[in-house]
Scaffold this active site. Structure first.
Site, PDB file in Angstrom:
ATOM      1  N   LYS A 101       0.852  -1.191   0.000  1.00 31.47           N
ATOM      2  CA  LYS A 101       0.000   0.000   0.000  1.00 31.47           C
ATOM      3  C   LYS A 101       0.891   1.245   0.000  1.00 31.47           C
ATOM      4  CE  LYS A 101      -3.617   1.621   3.218  1.00 31.47           C
ATOM      5  NZ  LYS A 101      -4.307   1.272   4.480  1.00 31.47           N
TER       6      LYS A 101
ATOM      7  N   SER B 113      -9.076   1.590   3.283  1.00 31.15           N
ATOM      8  CA  SER B 113      -8.139   2.382   2.543  1.00 31.15           C
ATOM      9  C   SER B 113      -7.125   1.549   1.753  1.00 31.15           C
ATOM     10  CB  SER B 113      -7.388   3.321   3.493  1.00 31.15           C
ATOM     11  OG  SER B 113      -6.584   2.597   4.383  1.00 31.15           O
TER      12      SER B 113
ATOM     13  N   SER C 239      -9.482  -0.980   7.305  1.00 32.50           N
ATOM     14  CA  SER C 239      -8.829  -0.672   6.032  1.00 32.50           C
ATOM     15  C   SER C 239      -8.123  -1.843   5.366  1.00 32.50           C
ATOM     16  CB  SER C 239      -7.848   0.497   6.200  1.00 32.50           C
ATOM     17  OG  SER C 239      -8.546   1.718   6.219  1.00 32.50           O
TER      18      SER C 239
END
Lengths: 560, 560
Positions: free
Chosen positions: A130, A214, A238
């Site tokens: 990420k 996220s 997330s």
């Protein structure tokens, strides 16, 4: 075009230009209406060999490389190709660095050829990260235009494009190859993924829907098999929201099990609720492989916040032994605030039956109200009235998406919480954790095993993947961040418009419930993945991965 | 007399009235000038049998009871008697409940007689608790007059005198007997012990000096052998300052190793620096006995903040094995801010030579500046501008001691820190911890063992015990609260006016240093205990207890 638009566009163009011409999809990419699910569609652009490599589980990839059957370079190239295609289909990447990756893979192959040895247990395994992780050679924007050319918004630190997060360092030492960084929502504080670089990350199983957030880029990329395993972070869901939305597995460990050292984040220093790092993958085995090997790197020697807890084989084995006898699971179908959509309710019924069919027990989970946990968490995210996120927006003056202004406004609030307010919230959290623990312990009276329930199960969200702009309830995931409990996402089924019919006469329990109920549309959601969460106590990662496999078995999938 | 004075006096009288008449010291108690050290003096009031019992180590006490050689009742009575005497000499108790203790001991004896078994590994062992722990039947005032008749200042909770702290529950289950609670300074935030109930807790080795704080009653009582082992808490040195001042051992574990659940405290919810619970004792063996058995109670099942780390025999054994080979210790003689008094400097020299004589290595410890840690900690204690402590003072309007107004003023400050300030301090703490860890890891280059230094040693304080009102520097202890490192106190020697001469021409480094230097007086300090601290990484309690024994051996005392 405004300055921030130009900068965002130029960076996105620069990133996209790193996709080799031969991997650029020719002609128009079909719309979501024309091609809702692109997880099969993507294959037409790949060779049979590339498909075989990218659809192999992580454990087998490293085994094939370690045996000399496959080369790291070939594996890396295959994942680079598939990731490039994935990005063109659903906008899931922030950074692309294929050349560096292929060069790293070549070095690994050279080492193997020279020594007959791997550099470590992840030798040659592509791992996606990420875009909170710092990886040398590329930006870390975390979706902020103002972070371009800086280190987390600060100029002249000397760390720009050089510094690597502790987790990246450990993974490299283990032999992992980095090749891309995946998309996140600006600020990270959303269950969807959007920003001024990539626009919006769509769900590859149903492009009408969100890939979650996220860690949305991770979810989408892994579902498209553009990565065999990756890492996200989770402070309110997330990791789990993108895992469930994309039909893959995810593990939110307890905070400080894996190293967060040197990872960018929002609201840094807010320490009521701790974000934690964990894997997302197409199978449980890949998550275990990564967890086990990162822990073997002794991250507690390099991250002062990591607790010295090596991977406990005995906890894994003990859970396997118990699973051969009788387990008892708590089942929470409804969190008391928001009623799950029909496909989610059906998934809960499926998992309940599947568990009972295996001979394990279930009981109704009636814990302290989850709404209290949501209040504690939301309060924590609002301590500073949005000062931190707006400071980062102001660096560029970029457009703030409505999902963010909904929480943090167009400008920061003047009213920050003070020390007394924050301390009171910390005490509320501890009291909630204690009540929950006591409730759990108390189930020993009713399980019939002599033990409290072994784990409990709840929906991953009230919806499957969310519709854009309508991720309206985080309660199903947020509760275990407040509790700091180990939580895994296990895919169960997909939404089916023919059986998951909307209850048109439903009377909403409250405003959140009304919004979520209104967002259901059987036609739009059709084909979207549905998952459940399985929850263990704090630091029970070894156990929960085994129990995720038990659920897999119950659902009729082979253990990985 | 004001209302608060009356209430404080009445409660103190009520507590003192629970000392049986036969145990009240007849005639005038000598002044400090007449009888500086009362640790031997106390024996004249005890029988030979009582002396033998109370001067036996905890491990042998439980062994003698478990073998049927001693009765729990006889042991309890002996400690009750000696504690009553200690209190009359140095004012070290807040609560006295001998009748309940003797009744509990009788029940244990009955059980043993009936079953031939002990109820647990601490069967019949008297354990002292600082007056932050809730124990049924008595008040918990924590030194606040306004807490009388309430539960932590709140009325009508139904918990008053009924609720017990988790640690108390576990110790009782293990067979421990409670009989007193020990004195603390009002607010807990002091290295001395004083309040409107007991006045001031004097140091039994040198009554001109402080017993330390905030676990000052524990330190004094245990030094007088009025308890074989007890528990204190430590957020800036509150276990270690009384341990070192009174010539006994103390262990500050990392936070959340032992259960803090249900223990009263100040600034509850401040979670930048966590207070931790640990034992004080006349020997290392007693501390291990308690640590090991509390951990065997699985406190993580009852306190959501405790990390699931059972007692690791293998870590203890591994440290013993290393100690047979070569260890390397870091030595920090001076923290860069305050120069230790002559007896303390001498103790550091003694320990250094003793280690080298054993064949182990030492190297200069040159870590990131400790003054940074002190700044982070003091900042944390001031987040709320004194709102919490003043709220508790206002309950009664009682007199606030100058040691407290020095930090928190006569009234609370209107200026609280806000979320951004607090988050920034949390980040500073994490960065400091990371730098320290990297420094420590880096010593692997120079130890010659292939390992980083095994532990490091520093003074317990710049003074021996402090002079009343002059505990002016907390840096030597506070640093390992910020780092969350395991730290034990090991007694080394006593101040000697003939050799520990004041440097009359010393030029102070700064204001703190000047104050501390000015407070030295060889005559006044003569006979006061001097100790060092030995520091391990986070959660290395098993290892540090072994290394404390290594220091004992180096200093020529037998291992316990």
């Amino acid at each position: 075009m405004t300055d921030w638009e130009t900068r965002a566009r130029e960076h996105a163009n620069d990133v996209n230009a790193r996709i080799p011409e031969k991997w650029v999809i020719q002609g128009k990419i079909p719309t979501a209406d024309e091609q809702r699910d692109v997880t099969g569609y993507i294959r037409q652009f790949l060779t049979a060999r590339e498909i075989r490599i990218t659809e192999t589980e992580a454990i087998d990839i490293v085994a094939n490389i370690a045996s000399g059957t496959w080369k790291a370079k070939e594996v890396t190239e295959a994942f680079c190709h598939r990731a490039a295609l994935a990005h063109q289909l659903v906008h899931c990447l922030h950074e692309i660095f294929f050349a560096a990756a292929i060069s790293d893979a070549e070095k690994l192959d050279d080492y193997f050829e020279r020594t007959g040895q791997t550099v470590g247990p992840l030798h040659g395994l592509p791992v996606s990260l990420k875009d909170q992780f710092h990886v040398r050679g590329v930006e870390t924007t975390m979706g902020y235009v103002g972070w371009l050319g800086t280190f987390e918004g600060r100029e002249g630190t000397g760390k720009e494009k050089v510094f690597e997060s502790e987790m990246a360092r450990e993974l490299r030492n283990l032999g992992a190859v980095f090749y891309i960084k995946t998309s996140v929502p600006q600020t990270l504080v959303s269950g969807e993924t959007f920003n001024n670089f990539i626009g919006y990350t769509n769900n590859p199983k149903n492009r009408h829907l969100s890939a979650g957030g996220s860690s949305g880029g991770e979810g989408a990329l892994i579902a498209l098999k553009g990565s065999p395993v990756g890492f996200g972070t989770d402070i309110a869901g997330s990791i789990r929201m993108p895992a469930s939305a994309n039909g893959i597995y995810g593990l939110k460990p307890s905070a400080y099990r894996l190293p967060y050292e040197g990872v960018a984040t929002s609201l840094d220093g807010q320490n009521t609720i701790q974000s934690s790092i964990g894997p997302l993958a197409p199978c449980v085995g890949a998550m275990r492989l990564l967890l086990k090997n990162v822990l073997a790197s002794k991250p507690w020697l390099y991250d002062p916040q990591v607790v010295e807890l090596p991977y406990r084989d005995e906890l894994e084995q003990c859970t396997r032994d118990l699973a051969k006898r009788r387990l008892v699971f708590g089942i929470l179908d409804h969190d008391g605030v928001v009623t799950p959509h029909p496909p989610v309710a059906r998934a809960m019924g499926l998992i309940r039956s599947a568990i009972e069919d295996l001979g394990h027990g279930v009981l109704e989970w009636k814990p302290p109200a989850h709404s209290r946990a949501v209040g504690i968490l939301v309060n924590s995210l609002l301590y500073d009235g949005g000062q931190d996120v707006h400071k980062n927006f102001r660096l560029s003056g970029e457009r703030i998406f409505p999902q963010i202004t909904g929480l943090y406004g167009e400008t920061p609030s003047d009213k920050q919480q003070n020390a007394t307010d924050i301390a009171a919230n910390n005490v509320l959290k501890r009291e909630y954790q204690k009540e929950y623990l006591d409730y759990w312990n108390g189930t020993a009276e009713i399980t019939g095993t002599g033990r409290p329930v072994d784990a409990w199960i709840l929906p991953a969200a009230p919806f499957t993947a969310a519709r854009p702009g309508r991720y309206d309830w985080y309660g199903y995931t947020a509760v275990t961040n407040v509790l700091d409990y180990t939580t895994a996402v296990v895919p169960v089924t997909t939404a089916n418009k023919d059986i998951d019919l909307k209850n048109e006469t439903y009377t909403a329990l409250n405003d959140w419930d009304r919004k979520v109920w209104e967002s259901y549309d059987a036609e739009i959601y059709d084909g979207a993945p549905v998952a459940v969460q399985i929850v263990g106590r704090r630091f029970e990662e070894e156990k929960i991965l085994v129990l995720a496999e038990v659920l897999d078995e119950a659902l009729g999938r082979a253990n990985s």
